[in-house]
Motif scaffolding. Sequence first.
Motif, PDB file in Angstrom:
ATOM      1  N   SER A 248       5.162  17.935  -3.314  1.00 21.48           N
ATOM      2  CA  SER A 248       4.567  18.182  -1.997  1.00 21.48           C
ATOM      3  C   SER A 248       3.813  16.962  -1.505  1.00 21.48           C
ATOM      4  CB  SER A 248       3.634  19.395  -2.065  1.00 21.48           C
ATOM      5  OG  SER A 248       4.345  20.566  -2.420  1.00 21.48           O
ATOM      6  N   MET A 249       3.195  16.233  -2.419  1.00 19.74           N
ATOM      7  CA  MET A 249       2.490  15.011  -2.031  1.00 19.74           C
ATOM      8  C   MET A 249       3.480  13.966  -1.529  1.00 19.74           C
ATOM      9  SD  MET A 249      -0.666  13.941  -1.973  1.00 19.74           S
ATOM     10  CE  MET A 249      -1.668  12.456  -1.972  1.00 19.74           C
ATOM     11  N   ARG A 250       4.622  13.874  -2.157  1.00 17.86           N
ATOM     12  CA  ARG A 250       5.630  12.915  -1.695  1.00 17.86           C
ATOM     13  C   ARG A 250       6.175  13.313  -0.329  1.00 17.86           C
ATOM     14  NH1 ARG A 250       7.349  13.271  -7.248  1.00 17.86           N
ATOM     15  NH2 ARG A 250       9.055  14.657  -6.651  1.00 17.86           N
ATOM     16  N   GLN A 251       6.334  14.594  -0.095  1.00 13.47           N
ATOM     17  CA  GLN A 251       6.883  15.034   1.182  1.00 13.47           C
ATOM     18  C   GLN A 251       5.912  14.789   2.334  1.00 13.47           C
ATOM     19  OE1 GLN A 251       9.852  15.545   1.056  1.00 13.47           O
ATOM     20  NE2 GLN A 251      10.585  17.057  -0.402  1.00 13.47           N
ATOM     21  N   VAL A 252       4.635  15.044   2.117  1.00 17.96           N
ATOM     22  CA  VAL A 252       3.678  14.900   3.214  1.00 17.96           C
ATOM     23  C   VAL A 252       3.392  13.434   3.517  1.00 17.96           C
ATOM     24  CG1 VAL A 252       1.586  14.985   1.786  1.00 17.96           C
ATOM     25  CG2 VAL A 252       1.515  15.824   4.129  1.00 17.96           C
ATOM     26  N   THR A 253       3.407  12.576   2.504  1.00 12.89           N
ATOM     27  CA  THR A 253       3.158  11.155   2.762  1.00 12.89           C
ATOM     28  C   THR A 253       4.343  10.468   3.408  1.00 12.89           C
ATOM     29  OG1 THR A 253       3.882  10.592   0.502  1.00 12.89           O
ATOM     30  CG2 THR A 253       1.526  10.996   0.852  1.00 12.89           C
ATOM     31  N   ARG A 254       5.513  11.071   3.339  1.00 16.74           N
ATOM     32  CA  ARG A 254       6.692  10.453   3.951  1.00 16.74           C
ATOM     33  C   ARG A 254       6.528  10.322   5.458  1.00 16.74           C
ATOM     34  NH1 ARG A 254       9.593   7.647   5.756  1.00 16.74           N
ATOM     35  NH2 ARG A 254      11.843   7.375   5.533  1.00 16.74           N
ATOM     36  N   MET A 255       5.870  11.268   6.106  1.00 23.40           N
ATOM     37  CA  MET A 255       5.654  11.196   7.545  1.00 23.40           C
ATOM     38  C   MET A 255       4.289  10.639   7.907  1.00 23.40           C
ATOM     39  SD  MET A 255       7.555  14.521   9.205  1.00 23.40           S
ATOM     40  CE  MET A 255       6.476  15.716   8.449  1.00 23.40           C
ATOM     41  N   LEU A 256       3.274  10.983   7.128  1.00 20.62           N
ATOM     42  CA  LEU A 256       1.930  10.516   7.453  1.00 20.62           C
ATOM     43  C   LEU A 256       1.754   9.023   7.215  1.00 20.62           C
ATOM     44  CD1 LEU A 256      -0.443  13.333   6.131  1.00 20.62           C
ATOM     45  CD2 LEU A 256       0.000  12.700   8.496  1.00 20.62           C
TER      46      LEU A 256
ATOM     47  N   PHE B  71       1.653 -19.912  13.852  1.00 19.51           N
ATOM     48  CA  PHE B  71       1.037 -18.601  13.657  1.00 19.51           C
ATOM     49  C   PHE B  71       0.020 -18.682  12.525  1.00 19.51           C
ATOM     50  CE2 PHE B  71       4.563 -18.695  10.712  1.00 19.51           C
ATOM     51  CZ  PHE B  71       4.102 -18.014   9.591  1.00 19.51           C
ATOM     52  N   ASP B  72      -0.888 -17.727  12.529  1.00 21.62           N
ATOM     53  CA  ASP B  72      -1.908 -17.579  11.492  1.00 21.62           C
ATOM     54  C   ASP B  72      -1.697 -16.254  10.771  1.00 21.62           C
ATOM     55  OD1 ASP B  72      -3.286 -19.977  12.048  1.00 21.62           O
ATOM     56  OD2 ASP B  72      -4.331 -19.019  13.733  1.00 21.62           O
ATOM     57  N   ILE B  73      -1.901 -16.263   9.466  1.00 19.46           N
ATOM     58  CA  ILE B  73      -1.818 -15.041   8.675  1.00 19.46           C
ATOM     59  C   ILE B  73      -3.124 -14.268   8.834  1.00 19.46           C
ATOM     60  CG2 ILE B  73      -1.659 -14.108   6.341  1.00 19.46           C
ATOM     61  CD1 ILE B  73       0.978 -15.043   7.338  1.00 19.46           C
ATOM     62  N   LEU B  74      -3.020 -13.021   9.229  1.00 18.77           N
ATOM     63  CA  LEU B  74      -4.194 -12.162   9.378  1.00 18.77           C
ATOM     64  C   LEU B  74      -4.422 -11.297   8.146  1.00 18.77           C
ATOM     65  CD1 LEU B  74      -3.704 -10.904  13.054  1.00 18.77           C
ATOM     66  CD2 LEU B  74      -4.757 -13.020  12.243  1.00 18.77           C
ATOM     67  N   LEU B  75      -3.351 -10.783   7.594  1.00 14.10           N
ATOM     68  CA  LEU B  75      -3.423  -9.925   6.411  1.00 14.10           C
ATOM     69  C   LEU B  75      -2.437 -10.449   5.388  1.00 14.10           C
ATOM     70  CD1 LEU B  75      -4.654  -7.321   5.169  1.00 14.10           C
ATOM     71  CD2 LEU B  75      -2.704  -6.071   6.134  1.00 14.10           C
ATOM     72  N   LYS B  76      -2.923 -10.790   4.212  1.00 12.98           N
ATOM     73  CA  LYS B  76      -2.063 -11.347   3.169  1.00 12.98           C
ATOM     74  C   LYS B  76      -1.043 -10.306   2.724  1.00 12.98           C
ATOM     75  CE  LYS B  76      -5.805 -14.301   1.451  1.00 12.98           C
ATOM     76  NZ  LYS B  76      -6.670 -14.620   0.295  1.00 12.98           N
ATOM     77  N   PRO B  77       0.185 -10.729   2.453  1.00 15.62           N
ATOM     78  CA  PRO B  77       1.221  -9.765   2.042  1.00 15.62           C
ATOM     79  C   PRO B  77       0.849  -9.083   0.732  1.00 15.62           C
ATOM     80  CG  PRO B  77       2.181 -11.887   2.659  1.00 15.62           C
ATOM     81  CD  PRO B  77       0.709 -12.102   2.570  1.00 15.62           C
ATOM     82  N   GLY B  78       1.201  -7.823   0.650  1.00 15.64           N
ATOM     83  CA  GLY B  78       0.939  -7.040  -0.547  1.00 15.64           C
ATOM     84  C   GLY B  78       1.361  -5.599  -0.351  1.00 15.64           C
ATOM     85  N   GLU B  79       1.137  -4.811  -1.373  1.00 18.02           N
ATOM     86  CA  GLU B  79       1.526  -3.405  -1.319  1.00 18.02           C
ATOM     87  C   GLU B  79       0.606  -2.629  -0.380  1.00 18.02           C
ATOM     88  OE1 GLU B  79       2.329   0.394  -4.341  1.00 18.02           O
ATOM     89  OE2 GLU B  79       1.798  -1.585  -5.120  1.00 18.02           O
ATOM     90  N   ASN B  80       1.206  -1.729   0.366  1.00 15.05           N
ATOM     91  CA  ASN B  80       0.478  -0.900   1.316  1.00 15.05           C
ATOM     92  C   ASN B  80      -0.163   0.267   0.580  1.00 15.05           C
ATOM     93  OD1 ASN B  80      -0.457   0.509   3.531  1.00 15.05           O
ATOM     94  ND2 ASN B  80       1.557   1.214   4.182  1.00 15.05           N
ATOM     95  N   ARG B  81      -1.464   0.445   0.777  1.00 10.82           N
ATOM     96  CA  ARG B  81      -2.159   1.541   0.103  1.00 10.82           C
ATOM     97  C   ARG B  81      -1.699   2.901   0.599  1.00 10.82           C
ATOM     98  NH1 ARG B  81      -8.407   0.340  -1.470  1.00 10.82           N
ATOM     99  NH2 ARG B  81      -8.183  -1.848  -2.088  1.00 10.82           N
ATOM    100  N   PHE B  82      -1.172   2.941   1.792  1.00 13.13           N
ATOM    101  CA  PHE B  82      -0.714   4.202   2.359  1.00 13.13           C
ATOM    102  C   PHE B  82       0.796   4.184   2.549  1.00 13.13           C
ATOM    103  CE2 PHE B  82      -5.175   4.048   3.418  1.00 13.13           C
ATOM    104  CZ  PHE B  82      -5.585   5.336   3.149  1.00 13.13           C
ATOM    105  N   ARG B  83       1.478   3.635   1.593  1.00 15.86           N
ATOM    106  CA  ARG B  83       2.935   3.672   1.627  1.00 15.86           C
ATOM    107  C   ARG B  83       3.409   5.085   1.322  1.00 15.86           C
ATOM    108  NH1 ARG B  83       5.806   4.004  -3.084  1.00 15.86           N
ATOM    109  NH2 ARG B  83       4.649   3.825  -5.031  1.00 15.86           N
ATOM    110  N   SER B  84       4.650   5.355   1.645  1.00 15.24           N
ATOM    111  CA  SER B  84       5.238   6.647   1.312  1.00 15.24           C
ATOM    112  C   SER B  84       5.409   6.753  -0.199  1.00 15.24           C
ATOM    113  CB  SER B  84       6.595   6.802   2.009  1.00 15.24           C
ATOM    114  OG  SER B  84       7.249   7.970   1.550  1.00 15.24           O
ATOM    115  N   LEU B  85       4.924   7.840  -0.773  1.00 17.56           N
ATOM    116  CA  LEU B  85       5.072   8.058  -2.209  1.00 17.56           C
ATOM    117  C   LEU B  85       6.454   8.559  -2.570  1.00 17.56           C
ATOM    118  CD1 LEU B  85       1.614   9.697  -3.036  1.00 17.56           C
ATOM    119  CD2 LEU B  85       2.287   7.287  -3.134  1.00 17.56           C
TER     120      LEU B  85
END
Length: 525
Positions: A252-260, A473-487
């Motif tokens: 259920s956590m994977r399903q809800v994070t897929r859209m949120l 261009f200037d980098i604003l946010l360094k590349p990395g894993e998204n804390r709110f990625r889809s689980l």
Amino acid sequence: MAGEYNCSRCMQVMLPKTHSRISLARFRRLGLASRRSNFSTSTSTAPQNPLLRLHNSNSATATTRLGTLQCSKNRILKPLTRSVQTAIAAPEPSEETRPLRKPNNLFQSFSKSPSPIIRKRAEFIKHNAFCPHPSHQQTRISPAASSHSDASADSSTNSSSIPPAHSHFECPDCGVPIYCSEEHWMDDYEAHLEICDTIRQINEDDHDLVSGRFFPEFAYPGPQDDNFIVNMTNWDTFLYTREFDAINNERSMRQVTRMLTYPTTIASVIHELSPYTARPDGRLTVEGLKSLSALRYTLHPPKQGEGKDIKGLRLKAPPVRIFILGARAESSLPRQVWLQLSHMFPNALINLIFIGPESMANRDEEFPLPERTPENPFGGITEDRLGPQMKITTYVDYFHTMHNAQYFYPYDPYFDCFMLFHPGLGHPASSHEWEETLPKLLETKVPIICTGYTQSDMERDINWVHEKCAGEFDILLKPGENRFRSLRWDLNDLDPLDVSAGNWGIWGFRGKRYEATHKNDTIAA
């Protein structure tokens, strides 16, 4: 209300929802409660009350009798009557409406799935995907090709003489057609084991969506109380502080994070309590702090004593425009999902603008494309009844076309932001569509936030931007894993070994801004 007097359906309808504020003593005075004080679940014989007779009778007299029950203040319990009537009118689950699979038995091969949608998907995979065995001549570069050992790579270069073959054999462990035959599956089984468990999880999650069960995790909360603060450290703290119903199941956590993941990814960057900071161990750069501070100033205005009456009216800032370029599936998300973005910024006006040739894909019946008129030159579709603080506009066109027409001018770093959900900037199939758009984005000097399916996908986009606009261009946010990625992991039907997660990585950039300075403190006369 005791269980020996009433069925479980009546207890669930009446007590938690309809009359949660009515005490048990009042139900006793109505003759609807048990003589015992606790909520027993035993099934002892007892005189029938009106509710039990109501279930045993099909006549309208029982319903009338229940509707005339009055409380101590002689008020008719109309909500109770409507709830019971609704529960009685609910049909029993039939063979067609019952769940196709149970939660503990969701695994099923794609080609033999009880769902026609998944069976059709299996046919699509069999006709379009190719066997990844090294002995075949490869037709496309697979992201999973690096998972093979060096020995497999050497054998593929030396003995790749067999023409490509479609994936017709389904792995019995994951249930997805991947190899052309059982022999190739057995020969490449060691390499397949690295991803087999993940594909099996995808299989079960897909069957869960079509199982026919009720999804309580898709019930989204409403506006946030001013006294509560949203904690955006991770998914758990966010769902808890936003008062979502408790989700105790990983599926259920994977399903809800897929859209949120779409609204929360945007909010995690532009919110004042963003987890991405400018600390030494943070990912936000100095230039990123400058750009996002301006945007956060508008999204979090100071309270000015605004009220609901005329005396409480206060001037408000213009809406914050969030341009979502290359919109595809995110433009067709349920509007309750996007309203979560408005609930996280209760004091700001937000205007979501979806732009892209695929922004209205599969939505023609819902919103037929309007004619292009002088008042609406780009055929925009506006949804302005989503609430007092949010509006969504969709344009089926390219951004550089509208930019050249100065349709969105002027751009302001205090009110504008660009969002690109896995745009494929460096992908060979879509990079040509961004070559004209990228310089226009850098001209605006507005923050540009990008996501990627995987780390390789994100790095490919970054390298392409460096190649096309190095030093601009200037980098604003360094590349990395998204804390709110889809689980939840997703499967590419054209290449089943290509497994990805929605918004896995995130990074941000902006057109370089040149500050004018004086060479000397004093200017010669």
